[in-house]
Write an enzyme that holds these catalytic residues in place. Sequence first.
Site, PDB file in Angstrom:
ATOM      1  N   SER A   1     -10.022  -3.468   1.427  1.00 19.79           N
ATOM      2  CA  SER A   1      -9.206  -4.264   0.544  1.00 19.79           C
ATOM      3  C   SER A   1      -8.453  -5.513   1.705  1.00 19.79           C
ATOM      4  O   SER A   1      -8.182  -5.096   2.703  1.00 19.79           O
ATOM      5  CB  SER A   1      -8.460  -3.858  -0.377  1.00 19.79           C
ATOM      6  OG  SER A   1      -7.438  -4.838  -0.981  1.00 19.79           O
ATOM      7  N   ALA A   2      -8.489  -6.590   0.874  1.00 20.43           N
ATOM      8  CA  ALA A   2      -7.609  -7.792   1.701  1.00 20.43           C
ATOM      9  C   ALA A   2      -6.028  -7.695   1.758  1.00 20.43           C
ATOM     10  O   ALA A   2      -5.432  -8.188   2.827  1.00 20.43           O
ATOM     11  CB  ALA A   2      -8.290  -8.952   1.407  1.00 20.43           C
ATOM     12  N   HIS A   3      -5.768  -7.143   0.482  1.00 24.38           N
ATOM     13  CA  HIS A   3      -4.271  -7.008   0.186  1.00 24.38           C
ATOM     14  C   HIS A   3      -3.404  -6.439   1.336  1.00 24.38           C
ATOM     15  O   HIS A   3      -2.149  -6.674   0.915  1.00 24.38           O
ATOM     16  CB  HIS A   3      -4.164  -6.650  -1.204  1.00 24.38           C
ATOM     17  CG  HIS A   3      -3.929  -5.239  -1.398  1.00 24.38           C
ATOM     18  ND1 HIS A   3      -5.180  -4.592  -1.353  1.00 24.38           N
ATOM     19  CD2 HIS A   3      -2.909  -4.502  -1.633  1.00 24.38           C
ATOM     20  CE1 HIS A   3      -4.668  -3.205  -1.530  1.00 24.38           C
ATOM     21  NE2 HIS A   3      -3.589  -3.100  -1.587  1.00 24.38           N
TER      22      HIS A   3
ATOM     23  N   CYS B   1      11.910   8.276 -10.513  1.00 27.59           N
ATOM     24  CA  CYS B   1      12.590   7.160 -11.355  1.00 27.59           C
ATOM     25  C   CYS B   1      12.067   6.040 -11.014  1.00 27.59           C
ATOM     26  O   CYS B   1      12.232   4.718 -11.485  1.00 27.59           O
ATOM     27  CB  CYS B   1      14.179   7.153 -10.694  1.00 27.59           C
ATOM     28  SG  CYS B   1      15.177   8.356 -11.710  1.00 27.59           S
TER      29      CYS B   1
END
Lengths: 211, 390
Positions: free
Chosen positions: B203-205, B326
Amino acid sequence: MSFPYNDIVLEHFKNPRNIGSIENPDGKAMEGSPACGDMVSLYLKVDPKTLIITDIKFESYGCASNIATGSIITELAKGKTIGEAKKITWKQASDALGGLPSIKVHCSVLAVESLRAAIQNYEEKHGLITEKVETTEEVIRKRLKKVMNPIKGLDMVTTNLVKEVSVKDGIVHISIDLPENHQFANAIKSDAIEKIETLWDVKEINIDFTE
Amino acid sequence: MDKNIYMDNAAATRLDEKVMEAMKPFFFENYSIATSEFGYSMGIDAKNALDEARTFLAKSLGAENTEFIFTSGSAESSNLALKGVAKALGSKKGKHIIISKIEDFPVLYSAKTLEKEGFKIDYIDVDEFGFVNIEELENLITEETILVSIQHANQEIGTLQDIQKIGNLCWKKHTIFHTDATHSFTRVPLDVKDIPADLITVSAHTIHGPKGIGGLYIRKGTPIAKIMDGGFQEFNLRGGMDNIPGAVGFAKAVELVNDEENKRLQAMSNKIVEMIVAKIPEVTINGDKIKRLPQNTNISFHFVEGESITLHLDMYDIAVSTGSACFSRSLEASHVIAAIGGDHERAHGSIRFSLGRYNTMEEVEYVVETLADIIKKLRIISPLGKEKEV
């Protein structure tokens, strides 16, 4: 900046009031567990004549709303009689904080529970329980639900550590499903005794281990 | 510090300006779709740009350009890998798939979806450092096993699996091997000439490229069926509009990562660990010390809860993430920390520092100093870890 909580909650989170513990408290309680990621310990000093809460302190392991509700509940209870303090609801705690995100409301319940439990602890220790409910197996199991199993981080009833419970003539007998030489055997035992010995009609507590 | 300090680069990264510059012409000048070679010139230019990006990315993995397809990101790539192989082989070879217990959600939940559809999924254990039990894997693979999906690097604790050994084992047993390399791609060497993987998610992200573009390496001859219908894009394996600016940006992002940067990230990660161990007692470092991502550090701070830590840090404009319940959308604590044998408290108190190109050593020092104060403050108010009975 867009924080997930309002300014009042953030203020209590940053500067929680009444933090710490009290030496020789008149009443104390611990609610929640590390497994849930939330725990509150609460300590009380009560004037025996007026029954007014003169000092109250808390400790919190938990998220921001847990810390903030612990802080607000101590503020709400301080100076009130134990009778008045018992009536404080989670809604009042949440309202005093300007509202909590709905997913976090359970944290305010926890703080209220710990206050009520600490008051109950006081009442039991000082013989103030007016309706003397007979201690049954069910009562014992309910109490043991507040004893943590450090292996799992959940209470000892839920994690099936309690193998057997019996109550007869004020003598409580509990079988714990652990070897006696287990690393946590003593810690669990003393924690269980502490939760039960304050019951008005309990005279003797016998705890044994299965192996 | 007068700016945000962002240390959640495993989740998303700031776009590099150079990537933006490379993408820009494909928004404003050459914005057409990629046509066939008999289309109009703008479309042919677009097609050429897409092909170039594909070739570059394939090459960066040591692959042929016909072995790399673009997707909308790593989630889609992993969905296609698992569901595509299941669709191609489920009724031919068998319905058995093996994944590890610490896979990221796209692999984990693709497997769970397939489980509901009648596939048998085995979730393989990992040890205290996060390494897959290869012996157990060997015993689990049968003639019915159509796919093994084991990540290259872990998203939370950064542990690098021995995917060469795992791939060899899969091949020996004639089983397809998929690896999710979302967090390791370009940060750790990965070449399909050395690594016997049939499918690789990238992926590029995570590398200062654009969001919304990823890729799947598919070794020539791997049986896989498409799960997204549309035109005949991506060798007819993934229908849908070509994301040409994204593809060009992805290639540029990969081009911009170099060894020097990875060494810099490693040095900063080392500094985080070194400083925290020196300044803060009662911590556990999660993951393996050596076989790990250069940009990732994951540490559990005992007796305190992660959301309280991240909120305090947020007030100092510092962004990190935690494995606490949480913090998560499902209110469930990290399945990764649980799988490596950590108790709930260790998961709730875990903090992940994932670094990127724009972090500096100065930031690292500031973050640890700030954190040391926060942990101290939270421990004062915590009932845990104190020598007293409540």
